[in-house]
Design an enzyme around this catalytic site. Structure first.
Site, PDB file in Angstrom:
ATOM      1  N   ARG A  53       0.309  20.754  49.487  1.00  0.00           N
ATOM      2  CA  ARG A  53       0.218  21.203  50.885  1.00  0.00           C
ATOM      3  C   ARG A  53      -0.769  20.394  51.721  1.00  0.00           C
ATOM      4  NH1 ARG A  53       1.063  27.320  51.369  1.00  0.00           N
ATOM      5  NH2 ARG A  53       2.902  27.644  50.087  1.00  0.00           N
TER       6      ARG A  53
ATOM      7  N   ASP B 120      -0.299  35.492  64.778  1.00  0.00           N
ATOM      8  CA  ASP B 120      -0.444  34.844  63.474  1.00  0.00           C
ATOM      9  C   ASP B 120      -1.655  33.919  63.539  1.00  0.00           C
ATOM     10  OD1 ASP B 120       1.717  34.374  60.946  1.00  0.00           O
ATOM     11  OD2 ASP B 120       0.185  32.823  61.159  1.00  0.00           O
TER      12      ASP B 120
HETATM   13  C1  SAM Z   1       4.761  35.368  54.389  1.00  0.00           C
HETATM   14  S1  SAM Z   1       4.464  35.348  56.118  1.00  0.00           S
HETATM   15  C2  SAM Z   1       5.073  36.943  56.586  1.00  0.00           C
HETATM   16  C3  SAM Z   1       5.850  36.917  57.885  1.00  0.00           C
HETATM   17  C4  SAM Z   1       6.459  38.248  58.293  1.00  0.00           C
HETATM   18  N1  SAM Z   1       5.439  39.258  58.505  1.00  0.00           N
HETATM   19  C5  SAM Z   1       7.466  38.713  57.275  1.00  0.00           C
HETATM   20  O1  SAM Z   1       7.174  39.645  56.528  1.00  0.00           O
HETATM   21  O2  SAM Z   1       8.543  38.146  57.205  1.00  0.00           O
HETATM   22  C6  SAM Z   1       2.694  35.566  56.142  1.00  0.00           C
HETATM   23  C7  SAM Z   1       2.040  35.103  57.436  1.00  0.00           C
HETATM   24  O3  SAM Z   1       0.692  35.579  57.452  1.00  0.00           O
HETATM   25  C8  SAM Z   1      -0.080  34.640  58.170  1.00  0.00           C
HETATM   26  N2  SAM Z   1      -1.504  34.882  57.872  1.00  0.00           N
HETATM   27  C9  SAM Z   1      -2.195  34.565  56.760  1.00  0.00           C
HETATM   28  N3  SAM Z   1      -3.474  34.951  56.879  1.00  0.00           N
HETATM   29  C10 SAM Z   1      -3.603  35.537  58.100  1.00  0.00           C
HETATM   30  C11 SAM Z   1      -4.681  36.122  58.804  1.00  0.00           C
HETATM   31  N4  SAM Z   1      -5.909  36.211  58.283  1.00  0.00           N
HETATM   32  N5  SAM Z   1      -4.445  36.610  60.046  1.00  0.00           N
HETATM   33  C12 SAM Z   1      -3.212  36.532  60.603  1.00  0.00           C
HETATM   34  N6  SAM Z   1      -2.154  35.976  59.976  1.00  0.00           N
HETATM   35  C13 SAM Z   1      -2.343  35.492  58.735  1.00  0.00           C
HETATM   36  C14 SAM Z   1       0.454  33.307  57.692  1.00  0.00           C
HETATM   37  O4  SAM Z   1       0.142  32.268  58.593  1.00  0.00           O
HETATM   38  C15 SAM Z   1       1.957  33.594  57.575  1.00  0.00           C
HETATM   39  O5  SAM Z   1       2.656  33.161  58.713  1.00  0.00           O
END
Ligand code: SAM
Length: 273
Positions: free
Chosen positions: A32, A138
């Site tokens: 990554r 996000d």
């Molecule tokens: C696997 S995706 C989930 C997307 C959507 N909620 C779903 O369930 O399909 C996880 C997301 O969490 C975000 N993320 C990770 N840490 C975070 C944080 N501390 N605050 C906000 N977003 C975060 C990542 O950038 C990523 O886009």
């Protein structure tokens, strides 16, 4: 990469985002962060770790954190929360005075499929004079920008989106599908860190915070859940991902009986406001 460099990068990412990188994730850092090394002309992850130790490397630290997020998402992911929302919306609508605005938050929205799924669903529920505001946030700037633009590939629209809704809400543009301006106007996307101050986002009737807590350790999950509970209206609903729960982490949220993935504030807390 030396164990020291790994520990430094893992510590930095955890403090900025909550994401836990266990020591078996060395390969993930290699793949990554490869593009970032190339971009900045750095020879190795050790060189990157050294550069990150400079307190002025804030923008680089942000780029490293963003590169290590997992942004997997799909429309109407897991189905169930959306079925439940369809049932609960009329109840919430009736509980609000005419002219009120219902607020829905897709926290950790990734590329926007969740927020747009909510917007499509709302198009099919009579709002009886209430307005609705949908916000997607996000931590990763790149996905927020993508969500805002609303372009999706053929592969992405084939995952979970009924053909009827594809035809209704999307247009083909340059080999991709773009969310209609009407739907785009229903959702606002912003950068937002779940570890940051959440009070600025205000109170919500419905919060989706799905498939992100799985990347956090228990104290961080508890911290985020407590902060989300404080932003949830007394009769509001919080949806978590299928592998996530509030149990053993907070008593400010309890499962909605019989509804997997849906949580609410305990009755006493709800009565207190
Ligand atoms: C696997 S995706 C989930 C997307 C959507 N909620 C779903 O369930 O399909 C996880 C997301 O969490 C975000 N993320 C990770 N840490 C975070 C944080 N501390 N605050 C906000 N977003 C975060 C990542 O950038 C990523 O886009």
């Amino acid at each position: 990469m030396s164990p020291d460099s790994f520990a430094f990068i893992a510590g930095l990412v955890k403090s900025r985002s909550g994401l836990v990188l266990t020591s078996d994730k060395g390969y993930m850092l290699e793949t990554r962060l490869g593009p970032l090394l190339k971009r900045d002309g750095l020879a190795s992850l050790d060189a990157l770790a050294l550069k990150l130790r400079d307190p002025r490397a804030g923008a680089l630290a942000e780029a490293v954190t963003e590169a290590l997020t997992t942004n997997e998402s799909s429309f109407f992911r897991d189905g169930k929360p959306f079925d439940h929302l369809r049932k609960v919306l009329p109840v919430l609508i009736r509980a609000r005075p005419a002219g009120a605005t219902l607020r829905i938050w897709s926290a950790a929205c990734s590329t926007g499929q969740e927020a747009y799924s909510i917007a499509m669903l709302l198009g099919e529920v009579p709002l009886e004079g209430r307005r609705v505001e949908i916000i997607g946030t996000d931590i990763a700037d790149g996905v927020v920008a993508r969500a805002r633009e609303g372009y999706f590939t053929q592969f992405e629209v084939q995952r979970g989106l009924p053909a009827r809704l594809l035809v209704k809400h999307f247009r083909q543009e340059e080999g991709r599908w773009r969310v209609s301006p009407e739907l785009r106007n229903m959702v606002r996307f912003e950068r937002g860190n779940l570890l940051g101050e959440l009070r600025g986002f205000g109170r919500f009737d419905v919060i989706f915070c799905r498939n992100v807590l799985i990347y956090f350790d228990a104290p961080t999950k508890a911290r985020v859940l407590n902060a989300l509970a404080a932003q949830l209206q007394p009769d509001g609903v919080l949806y978590l991902g299928g592998a996530e729960t509030v149990l053993g982490l907070t008593d400010r949220l309890v499962p909605v009986p019989g509804e997997r993935g849906a949580y609410e504030r305990p009755r006493e807390a709800a009565l207190a406001g």
